[in-house]
Motif scaffolding. Sequence first.
Motif, mmCIF file in Angstrom:
data_model
loop_
_atom_site.group_PDB
_atom_site.id
_atom_site.type_symbol
_atom_site.label_atom_id
_atom_site.label_comp_id
_atom_site.label_asym_id
_atom_site.label_seq_id
_atom_site.Cartn_x
_atom_site.Cartn_y
_atom_site.Cartn_z
ATOM 1 N N ASP A 1 0.804 -1.344 -0.141
ATOM 2 C CA ASP A 1 -0.103 -0.157 0.161
ATOM 3 C C ASP A 1 0.901 1.112 0.016
ATOM 4 N N ILE A 2 2.109 1.059 0.567
ATOM 5 C CA ILE A 2 2.920 2.444 0.824
ATOM 6 C C ILE A 2 3.401 2.770 -0.579
ATOM 7 N N LEU A 3 3.487 1.838 -1.748
ATOM 8 C CA LEU A 3 3.973 2.408 -3.072
ATOM 9 C C LEU A 3 3.019 3.123 -3.818
ATOM 10 N N SER A 4 1.509 3.183 -3.356
ATOM 11 C CA SER A 4 0.425 3.812 -4.103
ATOM 12 C C SER A 4 0.665 4.998 -4.379
ATOM 13 N N GLY A 5 0.767 5.697 -5.662
ATOM 14 C CA GLY A 5 1.299 7.112 -5.829
ATOM 15 C C GLY A 5 2.900 7.232 -6.356
ATOM 16 N N VAL A 6 3.507 6.347 -6.213
ATOM 17 C CA VAL A 6 5.114 6.172 -6.543
ATOM 18 C C VAL A 6 5.097 5.899 -8.019
ATOM 19 N N ASP A 7 5.468 6.602 -8.996
ATOM 20 C CA ASP A 7 5.734 6.449 -10.524
ATOM 21 C C ASP A 7 6.983 7.043 -10.819
ATOM 22 N N PRO A 8 7.874 6.319 -11.513
ATOM 23 C CA PRO A 8 7.697 4.786 -11.736
ATOM 24 C C PRO A 8 8.190 4.072 -10.291
ATOM 25 N N VAL A 9 8.144 2.904 -10.366
ATOM 26 C CA VAL A 9 8.408 2.045 -9.195
ATOM 27 C C VAL A 9 9.792 1.279 -9.720
ATOM 28 N N ARG A 10 10.860 1.442 -9.196
ATOM 29 C CA ARG A 10 12.063 0.727 -9.915
ATOM 30 C C ARG A 10 12.361 -0.566 -8.906
ATOM 31 N N LEU A 11 12.932 -1.507 -9.528
ATOM 32 C CA LEU A 11 13.266 -2.731 -8.719
ATOM 33 C C LEU A 11 14.604 -3.036 -9.355
ATOM 34 N N CYS A 12 15.517 -2.991 -8.497
ATOM 35 C CA CYS A 12 16.837 -3.508 -8.675
ATOM 36 C C CYS A 12 17.247 -4.925 -9.086
ATOM 37 N N VAL A 13 17.678 -5.458 -10.184
ATOM 38 C CA VAL A 13 17.932 -6.510 -10.663
ATOM 39 C C VAL A 13 19.227 -7.189 -10.680
ATOM 40 N N GLY A 14 20.136 -6.354 -10.546
ATOM 41 C CA GLY A 14 21.518 -6.684 -10.699
ATOM 42 C C GLY A 14 22.612 -5.352 -10.267
ATOM 43 N N TYR A 15 23.830 -5.654 -10.045
ATOM 44 C CA TYR A 15 24.595 -4.629 -9.841
ATOM 45 C C TYR A 15 25.831 -4.453 -10.898
ATOM 46 N N THR A 16 26.161 -3.449 -11.059
ATOM 47 C CA THR A 16 27.667 -3.062 -11.632
ATOM 48 C C THR A 16 28.534 -2.736 -10.537
ATOM 49 N N ILE A 17 29.651 -3.664 -10.520
ATOM 50 C CA ILE A 17 30.727 -3.456 -9.522
ATOM 51 C C ILE A 17 32.077 -3.478 -10.320
ATOM 52 N N ASP A 18 32.867 -2.447 -10.178
ATOM 53 C CA ASP A 18 33.943 -1.986 -10.758
ATOM 54 C C ASP A 18 33.884 -2.549 -12.384
ATOM 55 N N GLY A 19 32.748 -1.945 -13.069
ATOM 56 C CA GLY A 19 32.482 -2.044 -14.309
ATOM 57 C C GLY A 19 32.114 -3.688 -14.787
ATOM 58 N N ARG A 20 31.849 -4.235 -13.892
ATOM 59 C CA ARG A 20 31.454 -5.582 -14.153
ATOM 60 C C ARG A 20 29.834 -5.877 -13.782
ATOM 61 N N ARG A 21 28.987 -6.548 -14.549
ATOM 62 C CA ARG A 21 27.865 -7.011 -13.990
ATOM 63 C C ARG A 21 27.821 -8.044 -12.975
ATOM 64 N N VAL A 22 27.258 -7.649 -11.671
ATOM 65 C CA VAL A 22 27.251 -8.860 -10.754
ATOM 66 C C VAL A 22 25.792 -9.064 -10.407
ATOM 67 N N ASP A 23 25.637 -10.438 -10.181
ATOM 68 C CA ASP A 23 24.306 -10.875 -10.068
ATOM 69 C C ASP A 23 23.889 -11.508 -8.760
ATOM 70 N N GLY A 24 25.183 -11.789 -8.170
ATOM 71 C CA GLY A 24 25.213 -12.535 -6.697
ATOM 72 C C GLY A 24 25.501 -11.639 -5.577
ATOM 73 N N TRP A 25 24.962 -11.946 -4.356
ATOM 74 C CA TRP A 25 25.230 -11.071 -3.476
ATOM 75 C C TRP A 25 26.872 -10.857 -2.963
ATOM 76 N N PRO A 26 27.452 -9.706 -3.030
ATOM 77 C CA PRO A 26 29.051 -10.046 -2.572
ATOM 78 C C PRO A 26 28.828 -9.932 -1.064
ATOM 79 N N SER A 27 29.973 -10.844 -0.908
ATOM 80 C CA SER A 27 30.200 -11.300 0.496
ATOM 81 C C SER A 27 31.053 -9.982 1.259
ATOM 82 N N SER A 28 31.477 -9.176 0.735
ATOM 83 C CA SER A 28 32.150 -8.055 1.193
ATOM 84 C C SER A 28 31.521 -6.949 1.313
ATOM 85 N N ALA A 29 31.444 -6.156 2.535
ATOM 86 C CA ALA A 29 30.787 -5.027 2.373
ATOM 87 C C ALA A 29 31.527 -3.923 1.633
ATOM 88 N N ALA A 30 32.736 -4.156 1.551
ATOM 89 C CA ALA A 30 33.392 -2.830 0.744
ATOM 90 C C ALA A 30 33.096 -2.835 -0.949
#
Length: 457
Positions: free
Chosen positions: A331-360
């Motif tokens: 319900d909290i997203l009513s009125g938000v437009d557009p809604v974004r969904l993160c589906v992957g990351y770019t880390i150091d220029g590379r596409r990453v789909d898995g959760w990085p174990s390092s906080a850095a």
Amino acid sequence: MPATVIVGLQWGDEGKGKTTDFLAEQVAMVVRYQGGDNAGHTVVRGDEVFKLHLVPSGVLYPHITSVIGSGVVVNPARLIDELEMLTSRGIDVRRVRVSRAAHAIMPYHVALDRSLESRLGDGRVGTTGRGIGPAYGDRAWRLGLRMEDLLEPPILRERLARALPEKNVLLAAHGLPAADVDALCDLAAGWGARLRDHIDDTTTLVQDALARGDHVLLEGAQGTLLDLDHGSYPYVTSSNPVAGGACTGGGIGPLQVDEVMGVMKAYATRVGAGPFPTELEDGVGEGIAERGHEYGTTTGRRRRVGWFDCVPLRHAVAVNSVSSIMLNKLDILSGVDPVRLCVGYTIDGRRVDGWPSSAASLARATPIYEEFAGWDEPIHAVRSIGGLPANARRYVTALEEHAGVAIVLLSVGPERSQTIERAWRPMRHRPSLPPAGERRASPARAAGPTTAGMGHA
Ligand code: GDP
Ligand code: IMO
Ligand code: MG
């Protein structure tokens, strides 16, 4: 013997309290398995709001036995306050049970937690200041006090006399006053006297309940991304919120778990420090925080807000073996437009789909977003998936596809009844063991229930 684990899939505050309260109607026992009063679980019944920190969220139902398991660290003074608050509001707390083996949070744990945070300065974790890390630290260092120790003053004195010289070295280094054996012994014995009727062998209680065929819910605190092993260390809590923690902290074996219900909300929040790739530091985030009342239940701190992130979602589904999901706060997203969904990351220029174990690494992640058209209509009164705006349905379907697990419950408001039951099926029951004689005659059959359990039939 069905047991269902309820686990947070994000950074906590996903609505585990609401989920537990909703499911508790169908079960006999609710067990908190880790964390302490760093948790703040909100249950809304009609126009009454209950904020629970230690007592499991099933306590509002008179038929429930509420268990605080051995994996929890208990601040006895805060537990006594919570029991009194509930009693004053007409809730019967006689069936609240606290594990004899749960560790007690002492005043010096709280003082050391706060002092370390201030010494860490910019490197602080942003803890809740409840003494959680130091209490779990003493447990691992074998300098802790267990709840059962509070019941026997001579043992209590012995334990304190053993631990306090060490604690006092540390307290002095932090410029904090020394802890005194006599004073703490009196204080803790007083807590023990007050809590005597609640302190129990909870592993036996849980095992007996399962053996009777009672349904047991295990209520996680915090969330997978705050897990000591699976979160972004060191910006984590000091326990294991993941479903595996329900076994160690609740007193059950892995094959006693039938179902793992992951709890998530339609966007992300995080309290405290640490990387948060999808964080929104603009008006959209402000709006979500205000509409979603994203202020900490325990500390009152404004929660950081961001878009939903499917990278940690996939990680959380895997490490918890999530078998069903409850999605809160759509319900909290009513009125938000557009809604974004993160589906992957770019880390150091590379596409990453898995959760990085390092906080850095996580701190260097740039989100890759999919965009969804929003919806304007308020949805608080909707009670079926078909009643949701089409764009909301599309967003829910996308979340479900990224998770790879069915969203079986969907929440559109804080109140119990503001819940859409979708594709709800009775919680699974593993086929029972073949009769003992048959098992002895044919060893191969003994593997039967294990295989059936793993198959999530
Ligand atoms: P927990 O720590 O996971 O139990 O979550 P909290 O209780 O700390 O935070 C969740 C907040 O959202 C509470 O205030 C709930 O009452 C509220 N809440 C839960 N589900 C919904 C929902 O679907 N919609 C809205 N608007 N609020 C919700
Ligand atoms: P519930 O159960 C959200 C966060 C703190 C900090 C980190 C470590 O309500 O979801 P701690 O005091 O545990 O040593 O702090 O963990 N944290 C929570 N964040 N919800 C919680 O509980 C939390 N419990 C701890 O903000 O970042
Ligand atoms: Mg909370």
